[in-house]
Design a protein around this motif. Sequence first.
Motif, PDB file in Angstrom:
ATOM      1  N   ARG A  92       5.562  -0.618  11.654  1.00  0.00           N
ATOM      2  CA  ARG A  92       5.499  -0.785  10.264  1.00  0.00           C
ATOM      3  C   ARG A  92       6.162   0.321   9.727  1.00  0.00           C
ATOM      4  N   ILE A 108       5.668  -4.824  -0.311  1.00  0.00           N
ATOM      5  CA  ILE A 108       6.834  -5.626  -0.341  1.00  0.00           C
ATOM      6  C   ILE A 108       6.652  -6.367  -1.768  1.00  0.00           C
ATOM      7  N   LEU A 160       9.143  -9.370  -4.531  1.00  0.00           N
ATOM      8  CA  LEU A 160      10.389 -10.215  -4.395  1.00  0.00           C
ATOM      9  C   LEU A 160      10.564 -10.331  -6.056  1.00  0.00           C
ATOM     10  N   PHE A 199      14.121  -9.288  -0.911  1.00  0.00           N
ATOM     11  CA  PHE A 199      12.895  -8.383  -0.999  1.00  0.00           C
ATOM     12  C   PHE A 199      13.098  -7.004  -1.174  1.00  0.00           C
ATOM     13  N   SER A 200      12.285  -6.190  -1.850  1.00  0.00           N
ATOM     14  CA  SER A 200      12.120  -4.618  -1.842  1.00  0.00           C
ATOM     15  C   SER A 200      11.015  -4.237  -1.507  1.00  0.00           C
ATOM     16  N   MET A 201      11.251  -3.001  -1.329  1.00  0.00           N
ATOM     17  CA  MET A 201       9.821  -2.088  -0.870  1.00  0.00           C
ATOM     18  C   MET A 201       9.471  -1.422  -1.965  1.00  0.00           C
ATOM     19  N   ARG A 230      15.770  -1.480  -1.634  1.00  0.00           N
ATOM     20  CA  ARG A 230      15.828  -2.890  -1.194  1.00  0.00           C
ATOM     21  C   ARG A 230      15.821  -2.839   0.351  1.00  0.00           C
ATOM     22  N   LEU A 231      15.154  -3.909   0.723  1.00  0.00           N
ATOM     23  CA  LEU A 231      15.274  -4.126   2.177  1.00  0.00           C
ATOM     24  C   LEU A 231      16.446  -4.747   3.000  1.00  0.00           C
ATOM     25  N   LEU A 252      17.479  -6.891   6.262  1.00  0.00           N
ATOM     26  CA  LEU A 252      17.058  -8.039   6.868  1.00  0.00           C
ATOM     27  C   LEU A 252      16.227  -7.577   8.051  1.00  0.00           C
ATOM     28  N   TYR A 302      12.886  -5.674   6.824  1.00  0.00           N
ATOM     29  CA  TYR A 302      11.897  -6.962   6.566  1.00  0.00           C
ATOM     30  C   TYR A 302      11.262  -7.357   7.575  1.00  0.00           C
ATOM     31  N   VAL A 351       7.539  -7.397   8.416  1.00  0.00           N
ATOM     32  CA  VAL A 351       6.212  -8.435   8.384  1.00  0.00           C
ATOM     33  C   VAL A 351       5.887  -8.523   9.946  1.00  0.00           C
TER      34      VAL A 351
END
Length: 350
Positions: free
Chosen positions: A112, A131, A133, A145-147, A160-161, A163, A166, A170
């Motif tokens: 992670r 995370i 949205l 999605f952002s973190m 901002r994540l 792909l 992200y 996950v």
Amino acid sequence: MHTQPFSTGLLKLDCAHEAEKIGATIRDHVLRRFKKKGVVVALSGGIDSSVVGALSVRALGRERVLGLLMPEQDSSSETLPLSQQVARHLGIEMVQENITGILEAAGCYRRRNEAIKLVFPEYSYGWKSKIILPSVLHDDQLRIFSMIVQSPSGQRAEVRLTLEAYLGIVAATNFKQRTRKMLEYYHADRLNFAVTGTPNRLEYDQGFFVKLGDGAADIKPIAHLYKTQVYQMAEYLHLPETIRKRPPTTDTYSLPQSQEEFYFSLPYDKMDLVLYGKNNGYSASVIGQEIGMAAIQVERVFRDIESKRRVAHYLHAPPALVEGSRQEPEKPFSTAATNLAEPSSPTAIE
């Protein structure tokens, strides 16, 4: 399709009748169909698992229910004491399995962190994150999605994540749900018990679960109940007020995170009504008038529901076979079991 004016009252549940129906189904499936002695319930301190635990005790007796508590290093400080409170309240045996060591050995936290570093290189052990949205209500733009990350000193940043980041986050985080389910089945096998699943209708319909993680179970007693109805059942079953008042949370990331921040378009009470309205043919304008939203916003939630249902199709799908296997026809089982397996109103679940 609908025959009544749209209102919050449409989700009012006859809790006594529903508890009897669910109890009959649990007994029929666990004792007669599965030939098991009881059930394992993974208690998280949340409303859904607590209601499943209470319904299981009503159906089978407390000696046939095991409460399994599985905190890890990112769990909320409330999770363990609330889970213990529920188990004591129900009078069931509880077993605690801290899964931090298993997750560390599998590389959950390391993988992670490596994924987070793709977009925030400073991230390291001791930092916290979640995370989020963007809301679907404001426009029709693509939601990305952002973190949010927080340093050990408490400073926060939002990034901002990509792909890749992200999916990596996950995928690593999903170790948590799959590890818990592994331990649920260990204790179930040890005791000759079945494993319960705890998703409510909103989570089940919209795919808010991990495949072969919290999505795996032998019986899902409340998957037909809207979240609002689960809270009604909690009150009927006299669960502790601390459980009934706890806001829904993912309890997956190290920073506190609401379910609508991460997945759903709206808080559960409004999301339930939109889902019910969509399932039963009410217009966006009629739904919007009841919940204080513009029709165009409800339409956006409708589209989000359909988008998530398309994703959930994979999550619900059994393994694909090239050829079917021949087996003996299953003996018929009780009407109560059939009723629970079917949604209480039409849905688009595939």
